[in-house]
Design a protein around this motif. Sequence first.
Motif, PDB file in Angstrom:
ATOM      1  N   LEU A 166     -64.793 -31.572  68.596  1.00 35.58           N
ATOM      2  CA  LEU A 166     -65.663 -30.428  69.508  1.00 35.58           C
ATOM      3  C   LEU A 166     -65.635 -31.588  70.942  1.00 35.58           C
ATOM      4  O   LEU A 166     -65.589 -32.756  71.008  1.00 35.58           O
ATOM      5  N   PRO A 167     -65.313 -30.662  71.973  1.00 37.91           N
ATOM      6  CA  PRO A 167     -65.222 -31.334  73.825  1.00 37.91           C
ATOM      7  C   PRO A 167     -67.269 -31.945  73.603  1.00 37.91           C
ATOM      8  O   PRO A 167     -67.894 -31.435  72.948  1.00 37.91           O
ATOM      9  N   GLY A 168     -67.378 -32.753  73.630  1.00 36.93           N
ATOM     10  CA  GLY A 168     -68.286 -32.923  74.586  1.00 36.93           C
ATOM     11  C   GLY A 168     -69.165 -32.304  75.518  1.00 36.93           C
ATOM     12  O   GLY A 168     -70.676 -32.589  75.671  1.00 36.93           O
ATOM     13  N   TYR A 169     -68.679 -32.052  75.974  1.00 36.92           N
ATOM     14  CA  TYR A 169     -69.051 -31.141  76.934  1.00 36.92           C
ATOM     15  C   TYR A 169     -68.503 -29.409  77.234  1.00 36.92           C
ATOM     16  O   TYR A 169     -67.482 -29.607  77.005  1.00 36.92           O
ATOM     17  N   MET A 170     -69.795 -28.373  76.043  1.00 34.92           N
ATOM     18  CA  MET A 170     -69.085 -27.182  76.575  1.00 34.92           C
ATOM     19  C   MET A 170     -69.750 -25.776  77.252  1.00 34.92           C
ATOM     20  O   MET A 170     -71.608 -26.272  77.401  1.00 34.92           O
TER      21      MET A 170
ATOM     22  N   PHE B  99     -55.788 -29.380  69.222  1.00 32.00           N
ATOM     23  CA  PHE B  99     -55.476 -29.765  67.705  1.00 32.00           C
ATOM     24  C   PHE B  99     -56.155 -29.321  66.303  1.00 32.00           C
ATOM     25  O   PHE B  99     -56.583 -29.038  65.820  1.00 32.00           O
ATOM     26  N   ARG B 100     -57.244 -30.568  66.709  1.00 33.43           N
ATOM     27  CA  ARG B 100     -58.585 -30.085  66.084  1.00 33.43           C
ATOM     28  C   ARG B 100     -59.739 -29.289  66.185  1.00 33.43           C
ATOM     29  O   ARG B 100     -60.217 -28.888  65.130  1.00 33.43           O
ATOM     30  N   MET B 101     -58.858 -29.056  67.524  1.00 33.75           N
ATOM     31  CA  MET B 101     -60.223 -27.978  67.638  1.00 33.75           C
ATOM     32  C   MET B 101     -59.942 -26.296  67.236  1.00 33.75           C
ATOM     33  O   MET B 101     -60.663 -25.701  66.647  1.00 33.75           O
ATOM     34  N   GLN B 102     -58.477 -26.405  66.723  1.00 33.24           N
ATOM     35  CA  GLN B 102     -58.297 -24.997  65.628  1.00 33.24           C
ATOM     36  C   GLN B 102     -58.690 -24.883  64.741  1.00 33.24           C
ATOM     37  O   GLN B 102     -59.105 -23.727  64.438  1.00 33.24           O
ATOM     38  N   MET B 103     -58.937 -25.706  64.053  1.00 31.72           N
ATOM     39  CA  MET B 103     -60.315 -25.777  62.843  1.00 31.72           C
ATOM     40  C   MET B 103     -61.498 -25.845  63.175  1.00 31.72           C
ATOM     41  O   MET B 103     -62.173 -25.121  62.445  1.00 31.72           O
ATOM     42  N   SER B 104     -62.126 -26.384  64.162  1.00 30.24           N
ATOM     43  CA  SER B 104     -64.047 -26.793  64.204  1.00 30.24           C
ATOM     44  C   SER B 104     -64.694 -25.272  64.777  1.00 30.24           C
ATOM     45  O   SER B 104     -65.544 -25.221  64.581  1.00 30.24           O
ATOM     46  N   VAL B 105     -63.472 -25.395  66.022  1.00 28.61           N
ATOM     47  CA  VAL B 105     -63.810 -24.597  66.789  1.00 28.61           C
ATOM     48  C   VAL B 105     -64.660 -22.627  66.509  1.00 28.61           C
ATOM     49  O   VAL B 105     -65.817 -22.833  66.478  1.00 28.61           O
ATOM     50  N   PRO B 106     -63.757 -22.690  65.431  1.00 28.55           N
ATOM     51  CA  PRO B 106     -63.672 -21.204  65.014  1.00 28.55           C
ATOM     52  C   PRO B 106     -65.186 -21.128  64.441  1.00 28.55           C
ATOM     53  O   PRO B 106     -66.119 -20.246  63.810  1.00 28.55           O
TER      54      PRO B 106
END
Length: 483
Positions: free
Chosen positions: A187-191, A276-283
């Motif tokens: 995940l990004p460190g800053y959202m 690419f990793r966020m495609q799984m972690s963000v949802p």
Amino acid sequence: MNLRHQQLQAVTRRQFLAKGSTGIGALALSSLLADNQSASAKSPQSTETQKFRLPAKAKSVIFLHMAGSPPQQELFDYKPELVKRNMQPCPDSFLKGRGFPFIKGHPKMLGTPYKFKQCGQSGTWLSELLPNFQKVADDVTVINSMHTDQFNHAPAQLLLYTGAPRFGGASMGSWITYGLGSENKNLPGYMVLLSGGSDPSGGKSLWGSGFLPSVYQGVQCRTTGDPILYVTNPKGINREVRRRSLDALKSLNEFELKQFGNPETLTRINQYELAFRMQMSVPEAVALNSETKQTHELYGTTGETPSFANNCLLARRMVERGVRFIQLFDYGWDMHGTGKGNDLITAVPNKAKMIDQPLYALILDLKQRGMLDETLIVWSGEFGRTSMNEERNGSKFLGRDHHPHCYSIWMAGGGIKGGMTYGKTDELGYFIAEKKTSVRDLQTTILHLTGLNARKLKVPYQGLDQRLIGPADEDHLLKDILV
């Protein structure tokens, strides 16, 4: 023609530094590779980062910004003398030599139409507009002595978040993730989360990275549709094909990196991988339907409709997953009193109702989960509102003009004492009477609580050591409110 000499002449200072062991690009890479600990702990730049590191009280920050600036007189700064003088002529001393964005002529004083009471064991004065928030009075410190030198929205917001009232600076969240890295490599460190139907006046520069590598900029997350734009695969592209295409891009970018050493090329490589990793972690991170019915009732969430309540719950979920800095902007707090949409009688109670329960829920939820002590919550606008009625163009609605001389914020968790009121304005709420607190003081205190020395956290750019707090040592740590 010597091609090697021409290539060397084209190398910028940033590119040169990126090739060294202390390069900015290498720091960006180490931040993205961090997993369940800060990037600096693994980074080859650990010695370098220790120059601006301090013992930390807060692992994460949730900054709640009420864009437009709420009237402190209706929420936190109780002024019974101002109520007594309601609709009396304003003292000449308030007007001499001073201009206002919209007030014309000789205005009348404006006392709040709302009742206040002392709440909790601390006896903190809070408005009747915040009945749920009153229950956590002993967990927060209200600062009634904030001031700024900007009285227009965008410059004031930019000063608060980037340290300068103009575009181009690095935002607070970018500085913190630059200094500390992320605790979750997926995940990004800053959202950033938005509510209220519009972006803040300062726009996306409020979460931009400025002169820092772009990997540190805030990532805007949406509560409807794709959580983050352009992260999902296009139609006809599955995850396997996406992986192969990224591998090909990575090879090309690595070739370019070896040739020119531009740190932004390294950033590009890592942003593709993070996406690419966020495609799984963000949802999974934004899946509010995984929360219990009781949690939704606690926050007062609104289903799929974007809202401040939804964003507060999302902020808690992001903290749980190691996001370092979460910024919530709620638009619609510019209460000039030109109509029902921005007056004290209709608009302020409506906006207060939208935030009251979620604020209470966020503090209570973090506290019950044992996370409040390591999560710093900050609530603020960009400046204050006048003690006089604006009455623009003869408006019969009640409203307040912009006021830089004093305003109220509150802080909770992450090293803050709680249960106290810091600073004081005069009896009419116009000037600061005790413990004057600047934007620089707030910035220094936030960085200190996250484990960063505001005066030493700097990056050379355009011939100056750039810092969030600016070039001059005008800041003071708010020691009285710290545990």
